[in-house]
Write a protein that holds these residues in place. Structure first.
Motif, PDB file in Angstrom:
ATOM      1  N   VAL A 176      -0.367   1.021  -6.388  1.00 23.28           N
ATOM      2  CA  VAL A 176      -0.761   1.537  -7.702  1.00 23.28           C
ATOM      3  C   VAL A 176      -1.125   0.381  -8.624  1.00 23.28           C
ATOM      4  CG1 VAL A 176       0.013   2.777  -9.753  1.00 23.28           C
ATOM      5  CG2 VAL A 176       0.697   3.589  -7.476  1.00 23.28           C
ATOM      6  N   ILE A 177      -0.236  -0.589  -8.692  1.00 22.09           N
ATOM      7  CA  ILE A 177      -0.432  -1.709  -9.626  1.00 22.09           C
ATOM      8  C   ILE A 177      -1.737  -2.430  -9.332  1.00 22.09           C
ATOM      9  CG2 ILE A 177       0.518  -3.975 -10.267  1.00 22.09           C
ATOM     10  CD1 ILE A 177       3.346  -2.631  -9.756  1.00 22.09           C
ATOM     11  N   ASN A 178      -2.023  -2.575  -8.040  1.00 20.39           N
ATOM     12  CA  ASN A 178      -3.245  -3.277  -7.660  1.00 20.39           C
ATOM     13  C   ASN A 178      -4.458  -2.363  -7.586  1.00 20.39           C
ATOM     14  OD1 ASN A 178      -2.080  -5.890  -7.414  1.00 20.39           O
ATOM     15  ND2 ASN A 178      -1.062  -5.159  -5.542  1.00 20.39           N
ATOM     16  N   GLY A 179      -4.267  -1.097  -7.928  1.00 22.04           N
ATOM     17  CA  GLY A 179      -5.409  -0.198  -8.007  1.00 22.04           C
ATOM     18  C   GLY A 179      -6.055   0.118  -6.671  1.00 22.04           C
ATOM     19  N   LEU A 184      -4.726   5.568  -5.631  1.00 21.81           N
ATOM     20  CA  LEU A 184      -5.187   6.194  -6.877  1.00 21.81           C
ATOM     21  C   LEU A 184      -5.811   7.563  -6.599  1.00 21.81           C
ATOM     22  CD1 LEU A 184      -6.672   3.207  -8.932  1.00 21.81           C
ATOM     23  CD2 LEU A 184      -4.364   4.163  -8.963  1.00 21.81           C
TER      24      LEU A 184
END
Lengths: 574, 574
Positions: A176-179, A184
């Motif tokens: 999530v943090i790194n997209g 996503l």
């Protein structure tokens, strides 16, 4: 006639109520106050109103006892009870839990979409309100062979047909943090719905990014700082008290009258014995009041209105006209112990005991998702040729899911690295069971403490392959064979003797037996494992996380040893 | 690239923020605390994170000022500002209102579905976040001729295409309580979404039934008892402070730290002058703190997080990663007066003044729904043959929408009942304007106080026909003709002289001019009406409710006099 008409007629007082609870002191979670004694009128499974002068053929006088909304468990894996939803309900309803937000993550890792559908079907007619969330990490990683895959399209389909309400704990928080696109996409599939988080240890800008993606809660906090970090960013704090992760005492000091509205309770994973002997959300509410001086109204709101608000469940979490008649009766506001529990308008438990016929017999036509448990236990190759002198060893740490990565000299016999109980060096094997690959991951572990024999089980987060830990290959083989014969389960063996077994035919995770029988068999298996020398309170619980390749540092899957921090497979020999 | 990726990159600190607000003391509505000074990073219209060490080309140092989420008006009719959404935004944004829950009920009664669509289109590109609710009572009753009808199917279609978010104030509360099919069908059309209430005076079992149907709020409370009745039943209390209905001082004593989370603020109907001179939600927040000793954090939550929670708006109501960057800056927590306002990440106002270009020029291609204003004012028959001696007269009561039903002797000249200013007996006429029916309702009213001349207007709740009140027929005709020529609006006339006019060409309800110009013209019309002898602070506001056949006791529509309590048309002559 409109379906609401009979309820409205009862509310107006024009027609008799199906049930009236007289002289109830309502715990009003909206106003944060206890109301003076009054009468609550029900129409079937709904609350019609609170007042006086209701007519009904069925009246129960509560004699001034407190009447509180049924509790909500904000995050639970029913599978951890080793029971069906019906038998899980039998365990938690007497405790006052009438709604659970359930993540069928474990069964989904075995049988995929069918798991979620079966959970929904198996829950539909229960007095317990089971709200399913879509498992977000099936499989957890590519470094193990799971039974199934759920992608964003699957999740969208489950939401479109009303099977799931939101997205369950998004464990791939680095993704999530790194997209990462696939992660996503899963969030997008449930956009606008509640998305539960799971971000152990994340903080600062990483946690900002996690929240910015739309994640709205976390139940993995272990320190007050982590809890405050999440509350400040608008993530609901789901305080967890699981069998194997107890965070209640550490986190309750964070709760204030100002922030309590953003705090909920959850159990995550509790063994059947814990559910029966300690309880569920009821236990957390009591402890919050008696040990942490939390205002009873705040504690009760953390178990009712707050989770209802987080999950947008406008039918539960409060006693009010139109809401589901999920109700607890207790005498002591300072130590609330449900003496009556009503679920969907029906009395289901008294004095902690489930009433006969409170839970409908399971529908025999339900297609139980057995999953596969096909392991060649007759003749698996468990030998480990000694190609070096030093080996990587999983160092089990008491009461932790984290392991210590050890490097130790191998014990070698006849050119093979072998278990050496004298050094507490046990052999661990992970048999792939879902797809007949024949994969067997082999390694060594320290800290489990068996002096002889073996334990084995198909509860092995998150892929739930058949994992065994033993002092010799024969015992491992015997335990594994017993489980394969049962179609999944737990077993303890010594040599060729089976000492205990608990069949878990539903996906290799859940029994089809009553919860008390499951708790007894589980306790028996633990007793036998401890009799073999393990000092651990629950060697099976410990084992079930030793194959989980998302929690550092060193783990073993069917594909081999995983260095979790490097996120790659590594050799046994250094 | 996923649309979230740039936001996540800014949150992680990997890419510069589009704007950084340094040294901000965040009012954290989740924790109920003010945080120590820190830096807020924005990516375009979203909050990326709060911390330090952000890079950006655009930095504003707030020097330790408070940073609070933008205010939410929980219920407003934009039409009451007599302005377009853009000009309404120009009025409220400098006050710190960045989201409004808007019910286009007035315009919908004129042009139906087109009204809702136009409101959505006219709001879409504004810095103000306009959340539309579906008007539930179009028309209000069959005892007047409204411009349009919205039924459950229309509402469902508006929801399906994302035009509306929920159901606006369900004013037909007797219909809900009695379970009328067409009313419940409208609730069903928005099932699961927020359904706002409107139940003046309902209590006890009636209120239970209203709540049981799924209504979740009320903004019509005028007494503390009514407010408590609603809070106890789980209805959100929307405290209203409108131009013509001021409930703030009466209701704030009900608010406690325990129930404040269920309380919101709304303005309902405010004239353009009130919006510019008194303000909006900002005024309510200040008064709550300074006059009622409400904790500033609670007052600010009533204006931010609480309405966001009631309406399930997870993007607004708080400052947190991922949420819309709607932000206020102020210096005094005990008297918060926005000195900067950011909407969707853009600075839109400073020191109470809208910045140039903050509001985009209206899109000329928007199809403005003019509605009809076709009234035969050249030659309407305003004569009333005196068929009796006593007449029913609407008794206007100061500062009330309720009227007193009077029976008085008619003043008769030449066989006709006529206005008699000496007795404060004025003629009232309601010209149907939507469908060329030629309907004209005629009657008499006391309490408006004109000594000569007439006032008229097409703002006449809820059907918005052309209503006029005058001391003689010529003045009535002159005022009505001016309005018809303008395609709707307000006018003051004396004999054949037009003393003031305010054209409202958009549906006869809204001007296409800037809000300040509208406020000035409105003030001028009021001044002229008072110069004709009316002692009322706002004779137009008073008049606009004299044709509203849902508020007791006696009202006049284009179909005639309505006895609201009997819910039927009655004769003028007794």
């Amino acid at each position: 006639m409109h379906p609401l008409s009979p309820l409205l007629a009862t509310a107006r007082g024009d027609t008799p109520a199906t049930l009236v609870l007289r002289n109830a002191r309502l715990v009003n979670v909206f106003t944060g106050q206890v109301q003076p004694p009054a009468d609550l009128a029900l129409h079937q499974d709904r609350v019609a109103g609170l007042g006086s002068n209701y007519q009904s053929d069925q009246v129960i006088d509560l004699a001034g006892a407190y009447l509180c909304p049924g509790y909500i468990d904000a995050h639970v894996h029913i599978e951890s009870s080793l029971c069906t939803p019906a038998q899980f309900a039998a365990a938690v309803l007497p405790r006052g839990v009438t709604t659970v937000i359930a993540d069928p993550h474990e069964l989904a890792n075995v049988v995929g979409l069918d798991a979620v559908t079966w959970m929904a079907n198996a829950s539909r007619d229960l007095p317990l309100n089971v709200v399913l969330m879509g498992p977000s990490c099936v499989p957890a990683t590519p470094m193990a062979t799971a039974g199934a895959t759920l992608d964003a399209n699957h999740l969208q389909a489950l939401y479109a047909n009303n099977t799931i309400h939101g997205l369950a704990e998004v464990m791939n928080y680095p993704g999530v943090i790194n997209g990462e696109a696939d992660v996503l996409a899963k969030l997008d599939a449930l956009k606008g719905q509640p998305i539960d988080g799971h971000s152990p240890g994340a903080n600062g800008k990483d946690l900002d990014a996690y929240a910015a993606a739309g994640v709205g809660s976390d139940h993995e906090c272990v320190t007050p700082e982590e809890a405050r970090d999440r509350l400040e960013r608008g993530l609901y704090l789901l305080i967890r008290e699981a069998t194997n992760a107890r965070n209640l005492d550490a986190l309750l000091p964070v709760v204030t009258p100002q922030n309590a509205r953003r705090v909920c309770f959850c159990t995550d994973d509790r063994t059947p014995g814990d559910l029966l002997n300690i309880g569920s959300i009821d236990h957390m509410v009591r402890r919050a009041i008696t040990h942490h001086n939390i205002d009873p109204l705040d504690a009760l709101r953390m178990a009712t209105l707050n989770p209802a608000e987080w999950f947008g469940l406008r039918q539960v979490g409060a006693i009010a006209p139109g809401r589901t008649a999920d109700l607890l009766v207790f005498d002591d506001l300072q130590n609330p112990t449900p003496k009556m529990v009503f679920a969907k308008g029906q009395l289901v438990a008294e004095d902690g005991k489930l009433l006969d016929h409170a839970i409908p017999d399971p529908d025999a036509t339900l297609g139980i998702p057995h999953g596969q448990c096909t392991v060649d236990t007759a003749n698996p190759n468990l030998t480990i040729p000694a190609t070096g002198e030093s080996i990587r060893v999983i160092g089990h740490l008491p009461d932790q899911l984290l392991t210590e990565p050890l490097t130790l000299p191998a014990t070698v016999h006849d050119g093979q690295a072998v278990a050496d109980p004298a050094r507490d060096l046990l052999k661990m094997a992970v048999f792939e069971r879902h797809h007949n690959t024949g994969n067997v991951g082999l390694g060594f572990i320290q800290g489990i403490g068996l002096k002889h024999g073996a334990i084995a089980g198909t509860v092995a987060h998150d892929h739930h392959n058949l994992v065994a830990i033993g002092a010799d290959d024969t015992s491992i083989r015997t335990a594994a064979a017993a489980i394969a014969e049962d179609g999944g389960g737990l077993a303890v063996a010594d040599g060729e003797t089976i000492l205990a077994r608990l069949p878990l035919p539903i996906g290799g995770l859940m029994s089809d037996q009553p919860v008390q029988a499951v708790a007894d068999a589980y306790a028996q298996a633990v007793t036998q494992a401890r009799a073999l020398g393990s000092p651990l309170a629950d060697p099976f619980m410990a084992m079930s996380f030793m194959a989980l390749e998302v929690i550092p540092s060193l783990k073993l899957t069917d594909l081999g040893l995983v260095d979790v921090e490097r996120f790659e497979l590594v050799d046994l020999f250094v």
